[in-house]
Design a protein around this motif. Structure first.
Motif, PDB file in Angstrom:
ATOM      1  N   GLY A  23       0.842  -1.201   0.065  1.00 60.84           N
ATOM      2  CA  GLY A  23       0.221   0.043   0.081  1.00 60.84           C
ATOM      3  C   GLY A  23       0.969   1.336   0.085  1.00 60.84           C
ATOM      4  N   LEU A  24       2.072   1.035   0.559  1.00 57.00           N
ATOM      5  CA  LEU A  24       3.084   2.131   0.502  1.00 57.00           C
ATOM      6  C   LEU A  24       3.073   2.856  -0.841  1.00 57.00           C
ATOM      7  CD1 LEU A  24       5.758   1.587   3.099  1.00 57.00           C
ATOM      8  CD2 LEU A  24       3.984   3.203   3.188  1.00 57.00           C
ATOM      9  N   SER A  25       3.485   1.769  -1.963  1.00 58.89           N
ATOM     10  CA  SER A  25       3.890   2.514  -3.096  1.00 58.89           C
ATOM     11  C   SER A  25       2.447   3.066  -3.905  1.00 58.89           C
ATOM     12  CB  SER A  25       4.388   1.460  -4.167  1.00 58.89           C
ATOM     13  OG  SER A  25       3.852  -0.047  -3.792  1.00 58.89           O
ATOM     14  N   THR A  26       1.416   2.403  -4.279  1.00 53.20           N
ATOM     15  CA  THR A  26       0.284   2.569  -4.849  1.00 53.20           C
ATOM     16  C   THR A  26      -1.158   2.285  -3.875  1.00 53.20           C
ATOM     17  OG1 THR A  26       0.941   2.212  -6.921  1.00 53.20           O
ATOM     18  CG2 THR A  26      -1.357   2.387  -6.590  1.00 53.20           C
ATOM     19  N   PRO A  27      -1.798   3.163  -3.815  1.00 51.44           N
ATOM     20  CA  PRO A  27      -2.923   2.927  -2.882  1.00 51.44           C
ATOM     21  C   PRO A  27      -3.820   1.787  -3.286  1.00 51.44           C
ATOM     22  CG  PRO A  27      -2.963   5.294  -3.282  1.00 51.44           C
ATOM     23  CD  PRO A  27      -1.766   4.538  -4.004  1.00 51.44           C
ATOM     24  N   THR A  28      -4.165   0.895  -2.410  1.00 48.40           N
ATOM     25  CA  THR A  28      -4.992  -0.303  -2.942  1.00 48.40           C
ATOM     26  C   THR A  28      -6.222  -0.415  -2.291  1.00 48.40           C
ATOM     27  OG1 THR A  28      -2.836  -1.687  -3.400  1.00 48.40           O
ATOM     28  CG2 THR A  28      -4.679  -2.727  -3.083  1.00 48.40           C
ATOM     29  N   LEU A  29      -7.437  -0.958  -2.812  1.00 48.34           N
ATOM     30  CA  LEU A  29      -8.620  -0.971  -2.330  1.00 48.34           C
ATOM     31  C   LEU A  29      -8.994  -2.689  -2.564  1.00 48.34           C
ATOM     32  CD1 LEU A  29     -11.487   1.084  -2.290  1.00 48.34           C
ATOM     33  CD2 LEU A  29     -11.918  -1.035  -3.011  1.00 48.34           C
ATOM     34  N   ARG A  30      -9.003  -3.209  -1.417  1.00 51.86           N
ATOM     35  CA  ARG A  30      -9.617  -4.598  -1.589  1.00 51.86           C
ATOM     36  C   ARG A  30     -11.066  -4.995  -1.301  1.00 51.86           C
ATOM     37  NH1 ARG A  30      -5.011  -8.336  -1.134  1.00 51.86           N
ATOM     38  NH2 ARG A  30      -6.494  -9.973  -0.502  1.00 51.86           N
ATOM     39  N   LEU A  31     -11.555  -5.280  -2.760  1.00 55.05           N
ATOM     40  CA  LEU A  31     -12.941  -5.360  -2.612  1.00 55.05           C
ATOM     41  C   LEU A  31     -13.413  -6.429  -2.744  1.00 55.05           C
ATOM     42  CD1 LEU A  31     -16.042  -4.087  -3.298  1.00 55.05           C
ATOM     43  CD2 LEU A  31     -15.547  -4.014  -5.728  1.00 55.05           C
ATOM     44  N   GLY A  32     -14.347  -7.085  -1.865  1.00 53.95           N
ATOM     45  CA  GLY A  32     -14.739  -8.468  -1.892  1.00 53.95           C
ATOM     46  C   GLY A  32     -16.106  -8.400  -2.202  1.00 53.95           C
ATOM     47  N   VAL A  33     -16.400  -9.466  -2.986  1.00 53.70           N
ATOM     48  CA  VAL A  33     -17.606  -9.687  -3.725  1.00 53.70           C
ATOM     49  C   VAL A  33     -18.086 -11.164  -3.188  1.00 53.70           C
ATOM     50  CG1 VAL A  33     -18.847  -9.812  -5.998  1.00 53.70           C
ATOM     51  CG2 VAL A  33     -16.862  -8.305  -5.827  1.00 53.70           C
ATOM     52  N   THR A  34     -19.293 -11.282  -2.597  1.00 50.32           N
ATOM     53  CA  THR A  34     -19.754 -12.454  -2.009  1.00 50.32           C
ATOM     54  C   THR A  34     -21.295 -12.486  -2.442  1.00 50.32           C
ATOM     55  OG1 THR A  34     -19.409 -14.072  -0.375  1.00 50.32           O
ATOM     56  CG2 THR A  34     -20.078 -12.017   0.353  1.00 50.32           C
ATOM     57  N   GLY A  35     -21.874 -13.572  -1.880  1.00 55.48           N
ATOM     58  CA  GLY A  35     -23.197 -14.046  -2.077  1.00 55.48           C
ATOM     59  C   GLY A  35     -23.226 -15.346  -2.260  1.00 55.48           C
ATOM     60  N   LEU A  36     -24.388 -15.913  -1.900  1.00 58.61           N
ATOM     61  CA  LEU A  36     -24.697 -17.331  -2.035  1.00 58.61           C
ATOM     62  C   LEU A  36     -24.754 -17.779  -3.504  1.00 58.61           C
ATOM     63  CD1 LEU A  36     -27.345 -17.908   0.673  1.00 58.61           C
ATOM     64  CD2 LEU A  36     -24.835 -18.344   0.697  1.00 58.61           C
ATOM     65  N   ALA A  37     -24.585 -19.187  -3.804  1.00 55.46           N
ATOM     66  CA  ALA A  37     -24.471 -19.797  -5.207  1.00 55.46           C
ATOM     67  C   ALA A  37     -25.562 -19.243  -5.967  1.00 55.46           C
ATOM     68  CB  ALA A  37     -24.397 -21.179  -5.109  1.00 55.46           C
ATOM     69  N   ARG A  38     -25.025 -18.663  -7.161  1.00 53.81           N
ATOM     70  CA  ARG A  38     -26.146 -18.045  -8.051  1.00 53.81           C
ATOM     71  C   ARG A  38     -26.663 -16.899  -7.848  1.00 53.81           C
ATOM     72  NH1 ARG A  38     -25.399 -20.998 -12.250  1.00 53.81           N
ATOM     73  NH2 ARG A  38     -27.051 -20.175 -13.205  1.00 53.81           N
ATOM     74  N   ALA A  39     -26.000 -16.114  -6.862  1.00 48.98           N
ATOM     75  CA  ALA A  39     -26.483 -14.783  -6.533  1.00 48.98           C
ATOM     76  C   ALA A  39     -26.086 -13.702  -7.612  1.00 48.98           C
ATOM     77  CB  ALA A  39     -25.983 -14.312  -5.196  1.00 48.98           C
ATOM     78  N   GLY A  40     -25.286 -14.013  -8.461  1.00 46.31           N
ATOM     79  CA  GLY A  40     -24.743 -12.959  -9.496  1.00 46.31           C
ATOM     80  C   GLY A  40     -23.443 -12.454  -9.369  1.00 46.31           C
ATOM     81  N   LYS A  41     -22.717 -13.017  -8.539  1.00 51.78           N
ATOM     82  CA  LYS A  41     -21.239 -12.626  -8.294  1.00 51.78           C
ATOM     83  C   LYS A  41     -20.316 -12.425  -9.533  1.00 51.78           C
ATOM     84  CE  LYS A  41     -20.369 -16.269  -5.117  1.00 51.78           C
ATOM     85  NZ  LYS A  41     -21.787 -16.633  -5.009  1.00 51.78           N
ATOM     86  N   THR A  42     -20.147 -13.797 -10.244  1.00 53.04           N
ATOM     87  CA  THR A  42     -19.377 -13.547 -11.620  1.00 53.04           C
ATOM     88  C   THR A  42     -20.151 -12.771 -12.395  1.00 53.04           C
ATOM     89  OG1 THR A  42     -19.264 -15.955 -11.259  1.00 53.04           O
ATOM     90  CG2 THR A  42     -18.615 -15.312 -13.352  1.00 53.04           C
ATOM     91  N   VAL A  43     -20.920 -12.559 -12.732  1.00 49.17           N
ATOM     92  CA  VAL A  43     -21.753 -11.488 -13.513  1.00 49.17           C
ATOM     93  C   VAL A  43     -21.557 -10.148 -13.233  1.00 49.17           C
ATOM     94  CG1 VAL A  43     -24.107 -10.564 -14.697  1.00 49.17           C
ATOM     95  CG2 VAL A  43     -23.471 -13.112 -14.435  1.00 49.17           C
TER      96      VAL A  43
END
Ligand code: GDP
Length: 477
Positions: A23-43
């Motif tokens: 994070g010292l070099s370039t700011p980083t944002l870690r974005l979690g994407v979750t949901g139960l199976a077939r909720a639409g995460k991949t899409v």
């Protein structure tokens, strides 16, 4: 029994240091994407990345709308131990001549999207360009629902699991497993055959609870339904037994064998996921298939509420963890999104949001959650339908139109996968309380539509820009 130990602290410290250094070099944002199976995460992830890489018009995502994002590109991801999110494959499927939906999430994966942008303020602007890494982490929501296991002993988890399986509507789905359960003696000598059989029937019970017409959500252990790379592993050869929460098991007993495997599951699977990945997230979107739950009835909605309560409890635990105290690292924004809003008419979008808001509010109160900023949205990452009106018996019905997938049926009609159809999906009630009380069972009509034709270089969507503004917007100021 609280299991967090000093070793865990040291482990997050190591993960946190790695993040801190990068994070010292370039700011980083870690974005979690979750949901139960077939909720639409991949899409959702595919649409998000596609919209940024192709500079899609996103009026509500300020940085992009103002033309301040000057370049967006994919870079090698920071964590070599995680598979890469197969973005290119997913886009290829969506844009191929046959237009099919991408393959759904089955395990954790990661993708680094780097954005060059011009900062907003005059002074900031004179310093020139800035850069943000967005590390997207896609993981099954089933795994997230395992986090409460960190604080439960085997006997406690067993007692809770068996008790909930005796309640409606689970009881009817648990008959086979209950049959075996009553014949097992937790204090009797361990027998591998019993363990395997119990795990099999228990897993089949969980899978039935997830089935379309019951659509339950809170079904740990998550790897039983979403094993990732652990399919067939002995780590999954255990099940709950009918015991008291404070039961003790003599050496060599079936209870002791099951408890040992449960402990291994928690130590080797749940804990590394929590400390290695989950505890390092900055922002989180939780995709929820609220429409299916509403359609399945009040039991499914209550179960969804329980699942979201557990999710929020996990975030609270993440916020209070040793890492957050030491590095100030914690999830500060969570978006709960009702996905696939294109399956209902826009007149119901706000209603869907209001229903989800009520469910989340209640879950937050139960989980005594406070801290991160929470937002709610009804969205469609890729909109497969358009709106239409059909006149029936002198009445105008607000419909949606699209191309249903081959073999989908509604009202006795089977579709061929080529022809467009207008469908009346049903209305959501204006009063969200009413939706939670039930009465919507079977009242909504869904079919699976084929992905849309891309207009120019972008996919149509509903409120994806609003979601992006909430999740990323403040990082471009
Ligand atoms: P995952 O298991 O959470 O990764 O779920 P996916 O992203 O693979 O989505 C599962 C299925 O839901 C897809 O195959 C589509 O049929 C459908 N779906 C997901 N997102 C949308 C959307 O925005 N609109 C529509 N109409 N369908 C969607």
């Amino acid at each position: 029994m609280k299991r967090t130990s000093f070793i865990d602290g040291a482990r997050i410290a190591a993960g946190g240091l790695k993040d801190f250094a990068s994070g010292l070099s370039t700011p980083t944002l870690r974005l979690g994407v979750t949901g139960l199976a077939r909720a639409g995460k991949t899409v959702f992830i595919t649409a998000l990345v596609h919209a940024l890489l192709n500079q899609t018009r996103l009026p509500l995502f300020d940085a992009q709308a103002q033309g301040r994002i000057t370049r967006a590109y994919l870079e090698p991801q920071p964590d070599d131990d995680l598979p890469r999110f197969a973005y290119e494959d997913h886009v290829a499927r969506l844009t191929a001549k046959e237009r099919t939906w991408p393959e759904s999430t089955r395990r954790i994966s990661q993708l680094r999207l780097t954005l060059d942008y011009t900062p907003q303020g005059l002074i900031a602007r004179s310093f020139g360009r800035d850069r943000l890494h967005v590390d997207i982490v896609d993981y099954p929501g089933e795994w997230l629902l395992d986090l409460p296991l960190l604080n439960l002993s085997y006997a406690q988890w067993s007692a809770e699991t068996v008790a909930s399986s005796r309640r409606k509507p689970r009881d009817a789905l648990a008959r086979d497993w209950h049959g075996l359960l009553s014949s097992l003696d937790p204090l009797g000598s361990a027998n591998e055959h019993d363990a395997v059989k119990a795990a099999e029937l228990f897993t089949a019970y969980l899978a039935r609870c997830r089935g379309g017409d019951v659509s339950l959500s809170a079904l740990p252990p998550g790897r039983f339904l979403m094993p990732g790379d652990l399919a067939g592993s002995p780590l999954l050869t255990f099940a709950a037994l009918d015991v008291a929460p404070d039961a003790d098991f003599p050496r060599g007993s079936l209870g002791a064998l099951m408890a040992r495997r449960y402990d291994s599951y928690v130590a080797k699977i749940v804990r590394p996921f929590f400390f290695g990945h989950f505890a390092r997230l900055d922002r989180q979107i939780v995709l929820v298939d609220a429409l299916s739950a509403l359609n399945a009835g009040p039991d499914a909605v209550r179960d969804l509420q329980k699942a979201l309560t557990d999710v929020l409890a996990s975030f609270r635990q993440g916020a209070n963890s040793w890492a957050s105290t030491f590095f100030g690292h914690r999830i500060d924004r969570i978006l709960f999104a009702a996905a696939k809003a294109d399956l209902i008419h826009h007149s119901s979008h706000d209603r869907l949001e209001a229903i989800l808001e009520l469910i989340v509010k209640d879950a937050a109160a139960r989980a005594e959650f406070s801290g991160a900023e929470i937002d709610i949205a009804a969205l469609a990452a890729i909109r497969a339908t358009r709106e239409a009106t059909i006149r029936q018996k002198g009445e105008d019905l607000a419909c949606i139109a699209g191309i249903p997938e081959k073999g989908e049926t509604i009202g006795g009609e089977t579709f061929n996968g080529e022809t467009e159809a207008a469908i009346f999906p049903g209305d959501l009630p204006a009063n969200p309380e009413e939706a939670l009380r039930g009465g919507l069972e079977g009242a909504l009509h869904f079919v699976k539509f084929r992905p849309p034709l891309t207009a120019g270089r972008s996919f149509p969507h509903i409120r994806l820009d609003r979601a992006l503004e909430f999740l990323l917007g403040d990082r471009f100021s």
